[in-house]
Design a protein around this motif. Sequence first.
Motif, short mmCIF file in Angstrom:
data_model
loop_
_atom_site.label_atom_id
_atom_site.label_comp_id
_atom_site.label_asym_id
_atom_site.label_seq_id
_atom_site.Cartn_x
_atom_site.Cartn_y
_atom_site.Cartn_z
N GLU A 277 0.82 -1.21 0.00
CA GLU A 277 0.00 0.00 0.00
C GLU A 277 0.86 1.27 0.00
O GLU A 277 0.40 2.32 -0.45
CB GLU A 277 -0.93 0.00 1.21
N ALA A 278 2.10 1.17 0.50
CA ALA A 278 3.00 2.32 0.48
C ALA A 278 3.82 2.37 -0.81
O ALA A 278 4.03 3.44 -1.39
CB ALA A 278 3.94 2.27 1.68
N ALA A 279 4.28 1.21 -1.28
CA ALA A 279 5.13 1.18 -2.46
C ALA A 279 4.39 1.61 -3.72
O ALA A 279 4.97 2.26 -4.59
CB ALA A 279 5.71 -0.22 -2.64
N THR A 280 3.10 1.28 -3.83
CA THR A 280 2.36 1.59 -5.06
C THR A 280 2.23 3.10 -5.29
O THR A 280 2.59 3.59 -6.37
CB THR A 280 0.98 0.91 -5.04
N PRO A 281 1.71 3.89 -4.32
CA PRO A 281 1.67 5.34 -4.57
C PRO A 281 3.06 5.96 -4.66
O PRO A 281 3.25 6.97 -5.36
CB PRO A 281 0.88 5.88 -3.38
N ALA A 282 4.04 5.40 -3.95
CA ALA A 282 5.39 5.94 -4.03
C ALA A 282 5.96 5.77 -5.44
O ALA A 282 6.63 6.67 -5.96
CB ALA A 282 6.28 5.25 -3.00
N LEU A 283 5.68 4.64 -6.08
CA LEU A 283 6.09 4.46 -7.47
C LEU A 283 5.38 5.46 -8.39
O LEU A 283 5.97 5.97 -9.34
CB LEU A 283 5.81 3.03 -7.92
N GLY A 284 4.11 5.71 -8.09
CA GLY A 284 3.38 6.71 -8.88
C GLY A 284 4.02 8.08 -8.75
O GLY A 284 4.11 8.83 -9.74
N ALA A 285 4.49 8.44 -7.55
CA ALA A 285 5.15 9.72 -7.36
C ALA A 285 6.46 9.77 -8.15
O ALA A 285 6.79 10.77 -8.79
CB ALA A 285 5.41 9.96 -5.87
N GLU A 310 6.61 23.31 -10.95
CA GLU A 310 6.49 23.58 -9.52
C GLU A 310 5.22 22.98 -8.92
O GLU A 310 5.24 22.40 -7.83
CB GLU A 310 6.51 25.09 -9.27
N VAL A 311 4.10 23.12 -9.61
CA VAL A 311 2.85 22.59 -9.07
C VAL A 311 2.94 21.08 -8.90
O VAL A 311 2.45 20.52 -7.92
CB VAL A 311 1.65 22.99 -9.97
N ALA A 312 3.58 20.42 -9.87
CA ALA A 312 3.73 18.96 -9.77
C ALA A 312 4.53 18.59 -8.53
O ALA A 312 4.19 17.62 -7.83
CB ALA A 312 4.41 18.42 -11.02
N ALA A 313 5.58 19.34 -8.23
CA ALA A 313 6.37 19.05 -7.03
C ALA A 313 5.51 19.15 -5.78
O ALA A 313 5.58 18.29 -4.89
CB ALA A 313 7.55 20.02 -6.94
N ASN A 314 4.68 20.18 -5.71
CA ASN A 314 3.81 20.34 -4.54
C ASN A 314 2.76 19.24 -4.47
O ASN A 314 2.43 18.74 -3.38
CB ASN A 314 3.13 21.72 -4.59
N GLN A 315 2.22 18.87 -5.63
CA GLN A 315 1.22 17.79 -5.65
C GLN A 315 1.82 16.47 -5.19
O GLN A 315 1.19 15.71 -4.45
CB GLN A 315 0.66 17.64 -7.07
N ILE A 316 3.04 16.21 -5.62
CA ILE A 316 3.70 14.95 -5.24
C ILE A 316 3.93 14.90 -3.73
O ILE A 316 3.64 13.89 -3.08
CB ILE A 316 5.02 14.79 -6.01
N ARG A 317 4.43 15.98 -3.18
CA ARG A 317 4.68 16.02 -1.72
C ARG A 317 3.38 15.79 -0.95
O ARG A 317 3.31 14.94 -0.05
CB ARG A 317 5.27 17.36 -1.33
N GLY A 318 2.35 16.57 -1.30
CA GLY A 318 1.09 16.46 -0.57
C GLY A 318 0.39 15.13 -0.79
O GLY A 318 -0.19 14.56 0.14
#
Length: 464
Positions: A277-285, A310-318
Amino acid sequence: MRGLYSSSGKWWPGAIPLVILWAIAAWTTMPAVEADLGARATAALKDTVLDKTKITAAGRDITLTAEAFSEEGRRAAVSAVEAVPGLRLVNDRTKLVPEASPYVWSIERDVVRVTLTGSAPLPASRTRLADGARAAVNGTEVVDRMALARGAPQRFDAAAMLLIDQIAKLKQGKITLTGTQVALKGMARDLGGRESIAAALRSLPDGYTVGENDIEAPPYVFRAYKDPVAGQVTLDGYVPDNNVHAALAAATGRKFFNEKVVDNLKASVGAPKGFLEAATPALGALSRLSTGTLVLSDREVHLSGDALYEVAANQIRGGLNKELPQGWTVKADLSVKPAAAPVDASVCQQLFNGLLAKATIQFESASASIDKDSAALLDRLIETAMRCPNAKIEIAGHTDSDGDPAFNQSLSEKRAREVVDYMVRAGLSPERLQAFGYGSKIPVAGNDTDAGKAKNRRIDFVVR
């Protein structure tokens, strides 16, 4: 009478040479006698088990110095020497090997060597244990600091050899046998090593028990690296089992639409709870980065690299903070890739076509909700749109011919607007973007096969 004394006094000067010759003979033959007795005494001890044995011959007397491993063995050794033919006296200086209580033996491994310490019951045991350690850690230096001592528990050799086999599974650590109780401490060399050691200890001889077992597993690490130059994403590290392996490989193939996948993953026990459950969204990021590295270590996600804007960076973090399972943490070291050089409208169209030839924006079934697996493709499309800031772009939605035409028309319009909204949230001007829905009116393939229908369900980008 005077004549008798006179004649008798004449013989003794002649005896002097005889005495000298006898002394010389004794002096020259005695070393040979002593050597012969010493050799025969040594041969008499060939079937005995002694330590620190020393035989000294003085004439026909022998001094025997040795340490025996039992009183019976000591007496047998003395008797064997006393039975040597030609021997007059045995000076017995034998004693027993010291007894150890408690009987302690240990094997320790550090970064450069393996060290054996404590007590061994017999010289043959000591040799066997040292040789066993060298075989178990082939190529690593083995230092033997064992001393001989009485008092070993029964089946000591079998227990110690089994423990030596376990030291090969440690990166560093120490295994101690005190009497019949085993204590272990250290770090396993590989994932699964801790479990392998625990399983092996169940084969200890009867009467032996495991007390402290403080073997730690190495960090459970999963890594992924996206390399834009090589055009590939590399996966390595560990996954819990083959099912999770297959699920992550499939997710990687969906999310990384433009990269070759190099899969070096291995299955191993010890994964933290919520790993998949953690690895799947992390790969998406990671898929949304231009270049980047993803590391999952225990329950921490560390993502580093360059976002496309820049927006993508913020979206990935959040997004990662919200999507990770409870108990997981994230560290995102993200920067933004320098903007690519501007291009004219015709080049911009070619870039759009090239991206959409490799992948299609996906939506949830019969819905306008964009599938998360399309995030990397959308980021690339947005980056391309930023390179032609003066061009107007039509976002055109299309469906296959299944279902009600009116529903398909409405769905195609909603999906096109959803893509426009996504791009506006990324920072593009809404004046540059127009959404149109064409339903199933403009197919690019036949609707009589699943493959043709999949091609017709699409979003096109048209530069005006």
